[in-house]
Enzyme design. Structure first.
Site: not given
Length: 288
Positions: A191, A196, A211, A214
């Site tokens: 990803d 990110h 961040i 998830g």
């Protein structure tokens, strides 16, 4: 472009081939926090091919989420991908993941729910992986995507019901720290979303800094349960379902609260630093 219910429900992607080796298996384990103590032999089993044998590497069950990460199930689905959130992740394992394999993936849309104009839509996908050489089923992945800008298209209402957590104090509490560079390691498993990694992109999205993925938080929760309740035995976990509720910043501590009832572990994750629930309604199924 509004969601066309009949069109999206017919969407699928079949026969896509993926391969991974012990390098990818160990990189994923590092990405969710294994190997922090290089003298811990139980941790090393996930990040080192002992004796040079790749078949001896243990696999983290949640690595299943990155094996076929780029499945094109929703290509041309008609919703605003920029406003999409990953709401839930589900995993059912038919057998423990091998440390290296070639797999065939078949994916499809299994649900689409209209929450109403201004309230968004839920899109459910399912991907089944099987081993290429034998055809044996490996696992089933399920995801719920929240298309925030695409409600009001006239589809059915409703959606999946979350797993209900027990109404008692947790039986176990596990702390797993994350590193400030955690997202930079995890993104190498597939990803590459700049949210990110790129501070400028993160600020444009309303965050003070990048961040954590998830699914990295998801894998970290699995690490906590593996280490504290399964004695590092990856073959014990047969299912791992969660609902995402808030983002994590790399460097924060994920505290997993667990309730064990037979072979089912209910859990949720909160942040030690901010006391925010980041994963909720978790359900981990152990081998009987």
């Amino acid at each position: 472009m509004a969601i066309d219910y009949d069109k999206i429900m017919a969407m699928k992607a079949e026969g896509h081939e993926f391969a991974y080796g012990d390098r990818e298996t160990m990189l994923y384990a590092l990405g969710v926090g294994f190997g922090r103590d290089p003298m811990d032999e139980k941790e090393l089993a996930f990040v080192n091919e002992k004796g040079g044998d790749p078949e001896k590497v243990r696999t983290v069950p949640t690595m299943a989420t990155v094996i076929a990460f780029n499945m094109p199930i929703l290509r041309g689905a008609g919703f605003n991908f920029a406003m999409m959130l990953h709401g839930e992740q589900r995993l059912k394992l038919d057998r423990p993941l091998p440390p290296q394999a070639r797999v065939i993936a078949d994916g499809r849309v299994v649900g689409c729910y209209d929450k109403g104009a201004g309230k968004g839509a839920l899109i459910l996908t399912e991907t089944k992986l099987r081993l290429k050489d034998s055809g044996a089923p490996l696992c089933t992945l399920g995801a719920t995507l929240f298309a925030r800008a695409d409600g009001g298209f006239g589809g059915p209402s409703g959606g999946p019901e979350p797993h209900v957590l027990p109404d008692r104090k947790p039986d176990h509490v596990v702390e797993c720290g994350t590193r400030p560079d955690q997202a930079l390691i995890y993104r190498l498993s597939g990803d590459r979303n700049p949210l990110h990694a790129d501070p400028e992109v993160a600020r444009a999205a309303g965050f003070p800094r990048p961040i954590l993925h998830g699914l990295c938080s998801y894998g970290t929760a699995c690490r906590g349960i593996l280490t504290a309740l399964c004695d590092y035995d990856h073959t014990k976990i047969r299912g791992f379902n969660v609902r995402f509720s808030s983002p994590v910043f790399p460097g924060e501590t994920i505290v997993t609260e667990c309730w064990q009832d037979g072979n089912v572990i209910s859990f949720r994750c909160r942040l030690k630093e901010r006391d925010v629930v980041v994963i909720n309604n978790g359900r981990c199924e152990l081998a009987a």
